[in-house]
Design a protein around this motif. Structure first.
Motif, PDB file in Angstrom:
ATOM      1  N   TYR A 325       0.818  -1.217   0.000  1.00  0.00           N
ATOM      2  CA  TYR A 325       0.000   0.000   0.000  1.00  0.00           C
ATOM      3  C   TYR A 325       0.851   1.265   0.000  1.00  0.00           C
ATOM      4  O   TYR A 325       0.527   2.244  -0.668  1.00  0.00           O
ATOM      5  CB  TYR A 325      -0.923   0.010   1.219  1.00  0.00           C
ATOM      6  N   ASN A 326       1.914   1.259   0.770  1.00  0.00           N
ATOM      7  CA  ASN A 326       2.732   2.467   0.893  1.00  0.00           C
ATOM      8  C   ASN A 326       3.749   2.624  -0.225  1.00  0.00           C
ATOM      9  O   ASN A 326       4.173   3.737  -0.533  1.00  0.00           O
ATOM     10  CB  ASN A 326       3.475   2.462   2.227  1.00  0.00           C
ATOM     11  N   GLN A 327       4.133   1.514  -0.856  1.00  0.00           N
ATOM     12  CA  GLN A 327       5.219   1.591  -1.823  1.00  0.00           C
ATOM     13  C   GLN A 327       4.795   1.416  -3.274  1.00  0.00           C
ATOM     14  O   GLN A 327       5.419   1.988  -4.172  1.00  0.00           O
ATOM     15  CB  GLN A 327       6.258   0.511  -1.488  1.00  0.00           C
ATOM     16  N   TYR A 328       3.738   0.649  -3.526  1.00  0.00           N
ATOM     17  CA  TYR A 328       3.491   0.241  -4.903  1.00  0.00           C
ATOM     18  C   TYR A 328       2.097   0.568  -5.445  1.00  0.00           C
ATOM     19  O   TYR A 328       1.870   0.407  -6.640  1.00  0.00           O
ATOM     20  CB  TYR A 328       3.738  -1.270  -5.047  1.00  0.00           C
ATOM     21  N   ILE A 329       1.169   0.994  -4.606  1.00  0.00           N
ATOM     22  CA  ILE A 329      -0.164   1.320  -5.117  1.00  0.00           C
ATOM     23  C   ILE A 329      -0.215   2.810  -5.427  1.00  0.00           C
ATOM     24  O   ILE A 329      -0.463   3.647  -4.561  1.00  0.00           O
ATOM     25  CB  ILE A 329      -1.278   0.938  -4.123  1.00  0.00           C
TER      26      ILE A 329
END
Length: 705
Positions: A325-329
Motif C-alpha cells: 500500500y505504501n510503496q506500490y499502489i
C-alpha cells in the motif's frame, strides 16, 4: 628515509584509529540489532568478511563526516547517533516481528511512530549496561588514546571524502556474484532475517537498496500478456459451482472482515482456557466452509494480507518486508470492490483507525470503493486503546441498511491489535493455565480480545440471519499476534522450539477463516490456500462474474493453492516456473502498462468518480442561532444537516467552537460571550484527523441581526 618515516608514522597513527572506531561502532550496531552480546561476538569471528565489510562502510561514513566537519570526534558522535537509532529500531522490530529494519520502512515512519506508544519493555537492564559500557569505551578511545587526530584540515578533507565515497560505491555496485565469490557474502533478499544475521545490519541495508524497486519481469510486453490471457480457460468453480439464486433474489451482500491478529490459541497443546475464546467460530466452522490461510505476515503488516485478499495479487513477487500500500499502489488496481461495483454493488471500506494509516484513503480510492469510513467517522466506543470490535460490527450493519441494493463491504478491526500486556483491557475474564510468568499474561490478554472478535462474528451472523437480504460473510485473521520478544510466549508454552522449529512456517503463519451465508445449502468444506486465491472463491460462492485475472487465479489455485516464501519452495514442492505467468500478470497490473486491463476495457475506469471519505456527503441544512448569539453572552446554536460524525467540530468565522454531538443529523455548539457576531457568519463543520488535518466537512453562511 628516516625523515620520511618520522613524518608518516605520526600521520598514520593519527588516522588508523578511525578504523578502530569504525569496528567499535559495528560492534555496537550488531549488539543493538541482535539484542545479544554472545550472538554479536560469535558473528564477528564466524563471519569475518562480513564484519570487515561492515567496518569498512562505517569507517567510510566516519571519513565523510570527518571531511564535512573537520573534526574527528564530532564525526564519531554524529555517526554514533545515526547508527544507534537505526540499529536500536531494527533490534526492536526483530524482537517483535522477526524482521529487521529495511530501507523501505522509511515509507512507514507515520505508521511506525504511531505504534511506538504501545511498545513495552523495549529497553532491558542488559541493553542499558551494554550501552553504558560502549559509551565509556567510546570516551576512552576518543579522549584517552594518544595519536588520534582530532582535526583534519585542508586538502585531506576532500581526499578522505572522495576515498570514502568510492569505497561505498564499490560495495553498492559490486555484483552479488562477485560479492559471494570474493568475500563469501551472499545477498538473501528472500530471507531478510537470515540476511541481516549473516551479513550484518549495515551491509544488508546497503545491499537492500538494490531491491527497493521491482525489476521488470523478463519477457514482459503486450504480446506476452495477450498470450497468457488467451490461454486462460474458464475452469470449474472453486466454490462448488454455486449459481445465482434461482428465485431471482438480488445478488448477496458480500462482507469481508479482516479481524486483527485473529488466530486460534487453543491450538497450543499445553494451554488450557477457562472457556473457549472462539466458541462461536468453532461451532460455525462445523457448518460452513472454513480453513486456513498461509499468511505472508507475522505480528504486523496487516495491509499486505488485505492487499492479497482484495486484489488477488501476491506478496511473493514483491520484496520481503515491503508494504504494498505504501510503496506500490500509485495507480488504479482492480479489486473485489470494483468487480462488485461494476455489477451494481455499493462498495464501502471501513477501518477503525486513521484515514492516512497505510495510505488507506488513497488506496481504497484506487481499488474502486465508493466510500471509506475511517476512525474519524466512527462512534468513539473504545475497548482498551482501540475502537471496539462491537462498534465495527455496528458500522457494518448500519451501512448495509442504508442502501437499496447489494453491498460489498470490506472492514478491518483494531480491538485485538498489538499490544497484549496485562492491563490493556479492563479485565481479562478468560484464565489460562499451562504456562506461567509473562507468557500467561500475554495469552490471557490475547484471549480476551479474541473473545470479543468471536462475539463480533456472532453479532453479524445473528443480524443477517434475521434479514431478508442474502448475505455472505468472510471472516479471517491476517497474522498471528506478536506475544513477547523473540516469540517468547510461543516458546514458553512449548508451541514452538524457536525459529528453527521444523514446523515454524505452518505454526506461525497459518490464520483461520470462515465463510458464512444465510441463503445457501450447508457446506462443510475445509480449505487451505494463500490469501490471494480467496477473491475468485468468494465471487464463485456469491454467483458473481469475475475477470480474466480471477479466472487465471482459479487455474493457478488448482496448481499451487498455497504459495510460501521462496526459501520454503523445496519443502513445499513449489516449482518457480509454475508461478511465472502469475508474476507477469501481476507486474502488468502494478508496474507495467496494464495491457490486460486495456484489453478488458477497465483501464482507467476503476476509480469511482464520487469516492468520498466519511459516512456520506456532509451537509448543513439549517442553523438555529439562538436568542443571544452575537449579543455578548454565551449561547448555544443548533446545526442540522446530514452525515455528522461524533468527532465533528463546528467553526464560526474560522474559530473552533465547543461542539456537542447529538446525532448524525444534529450538532450543538457554544458561541462564547463577547463574540460580536452580528452580520454574516461563516459557519463550517469540519472533521480532523490525528494530525489536525481537515479530512472532510461542510459549510454554510448565516446572517445574524
Amino acid at each position: 628515509m628516516k625523515n620520511v618515516l618520522r613524518k608518516e608514522v605520526p600521520y598514520l597513527q593519527g588516522r588508523y584509529m578511525l578504523l578502530v572506531l569504525g569496528a567499535w561502532i559495528v560492534f555496537l550496531m550488531e549488539f543493538l540489532s541482535r539484542s545479544s552480546i554472545e550472538s554479536t561476538m560469535t558473528w564477528t569471528y564466524t563471519h569475518i568478511p562480513a564484519f570487515l565489510l561492515n567496518t569498512a562502510l562505517i569507517t567510510a561514513l566516519l571519513l565523510i563526516m570527518t571531511a564535512a566537519t573537520g573534526r574527528t570526534r564530532w564525526a564519531y558522535w554524529i555517526i554514533f547517533v545515526l547508527i544507534f537509532a537505526l540499529s536500536f529500531g531494527s533490534g526492536v522490530k526483530m524482537r517483535i516481528l522477526g524482521m529487521p529494519l529495511l530501507p523501505w520502512d522509511l515509507a512507514l515512519t507515520g505508521e511506525g511512530g504511531d505504534m511506538v506508544q504501545y511498545l513495552h519493555n523495549i529497553v532491558n537492564l542488559k541493553s542499558i549496561i551494554g550501552i553504558l559500557v560502549f559509551l565509556g569505551a567510546s570516551v576512552g578511545l576518543l579522549y584517552k588514546v594518544p595519536h588520534l587526530a582530532s582535526r583534519i584540515r585542508g586538502r585531506e578533507r576532500a581526499i578522505l571524502a572522495a576515498v570514502a565515497a568510492a569505497g561505498i560505491a564499490v560495495v553498492f555496485f559490486l555484483p552479488s556474484a562477485v560479492m559471494k565469490d570474493a568475500f563469501g557474502v551472499e545477498d538473501e533478499p528472500d530471507n531478510q532475517m537470515k540476511n541481516v544475521l549473516d551479513n550484518g545490519l549495515l551491509l544488508t541495508t546497503v545491499m537492500n537498496l538494490e531491491h527497493m524497486d521491482v525489476n521488470k519481469v523478463q519477457g514482459y510486453d503486450s504480446g506476452k500478456i495477450k498470450t497468457i490471457v488467451t490461454q486462460i480457460n474458464t475452469p470449474p468453480s472453486i466454490a462448488g459451482g454455486v449459481a445465482p439464486p434461482a428465485d431471482n433474489r438480488r445478488p448477496p451482500n458480500l462482507i469481508v472482515i479482516l479481524s486483527e491478529s485473529f488466530w486460534d490459541p487453543t491450538l497450543v497443546p499445553n494451554l488450557k482456557f477457562s472457556r473457549d475464546p472462539l466458541a462461536n467460530f468453532h461451532r460455525l466452522a462445523q457448518e460452513y466452509p472454513s480453513g486456513w490461510f498461509l499468511s505472508p505476515q507475522f505480528g504486523g503488516g496487516t495491509a499486505n494480507v488485505e492487499f492479497e485478499v482484495l486484489t488477488g495479487n501476491s506478496m511473493r513477487f514483491l520484496p520481503q518486508g515491503s508494504v504494498a500500500y505504501n510503496q506500490y499502489i500509485d495507480r488504479q488496481v482492480d479489486s473485489l470492490a470494483s468487480i462488485a461495483a461494476r455489477q451494481g454493488y455499493t462498495s464501502t471500506a471501513i477501518s477503525p483507525y486513521y484515514s492516512w494509516f497505510f495510505n488507506a484513503d488513497k488506496v481504497y480510492k484506487d481499488f474502486g470503493f465508493s466510500k471509506f469510513i475511517p476512525i474519524e467517522y466512527f462512534n468513539q466506543r473504545f475497548v482498551g486503546p482501540y475502537i471496539s470490535d462491537d462498534e465495527t460490527a455496528n458500522t457494518i450493519i448500519s451501512e448495509t441498511e442504508k442502501t437499496p441494493g447489494p453491498d460489498m463491504i470490506f472492514a478491518n478491526t483494531m480491538e485485538n491489535h498489538f499490544h497484549y500486556w496485562p492491563g490493556k483491557f479492563k479485565e481479562n475474564t478468560i484464565k489460562v493455565t499451562g504456562v506461567e510468568g509473562q507468557a500467561k499474561g500475554l495469552f490471557e490478554t490475547y484471549a480476551q480480545g479474541t473473545q470479543d472478535a468471536d462475539k463480533m462474528l456472532q453479532k453479524l451472523v445473528d443480524a443477517y440471519s434475521k434479514k431478508q437480504e442474502p448475505t455472505l460473510i468472510l471472516f479471517f485473521g491476517d497474522h498471528l499476534p506478536a506475544l513477547g520478544d523473540d516469540y517468547s510466549a510461543y516458546k514458553d508454552s512449548k508451541y514452538i522450539t524457536g525459529t528453527n522449529d521444523p514446523d515454524f512456517l505452518q505454526k506461525m503463519h497459518r490464520t483461520p477463516f470462515l465463510i458464512w451465508n444465510n441463503y445457501l445449502p450447508k457446506d462443510q468444506s475445509k480449505l487451505y490456500m494463500s490469501p490471494s486465491f480467496m477473491s475468485p472463491y468468494l465471487l464463485d460462492k456469491a454467483g458473481l462474474k469475475g475477470t480474466y485475472y480471477t479466472e487465471f487465479l482459479k487455474q493457478q489455485y488448482a496448481k499451487t493453492p498455497v504459495i510460501p516464501p521462496k526459501d520454503h519452495d523445496e519443502e513445499m514442492r513449489i516449482n518457480e516456473a509454475d508461478l511465472k505467468d502469475y508474476e507477469t500478470l501481476q507486474y502488468d497490473i502494478l508496474f507495467g502498462d496494464q495491457h490486460a486491463y486495456n484489453d478488458a476495457g477497465i483501464k482507467d475506469k476503476i476509480i469511482n468518480p464520487n469516492f468520498l471519505v466519511g459516512l456520506g456527503p456532509m451537509t448543513v441544512s439549517s442553523v438555529d442561532t439562538g436568542a443571544n448569539a452575537g449579543k455578548g453572552t454565551d449561547d448555544t446554536i443548533g446545526i442540522k444537516g446530514a452525515n455528522f460524525p461524533e468527532t465533528a467540530v463546528v467553526l464560526l468565522n474560522g474559530r473552533k467552537l465547543a461542539t456537542t454531538y447529538i446525532s448524525h443529523e444534529e450538532l450543538k455548539a457554544t458561541v462564547p460571550g463577547g463574540s460580536n457576531l452580528s452580520g454574516a457568519w461563516n459557519l463550517a463543520v469540519d472533521v480532523y484527523d490525528k494530525n489536525d488535518k481537515v479530512i472532510g466537512g461542510a459549510s454554510s453562511s448565516v446572517n445574524i441581526p
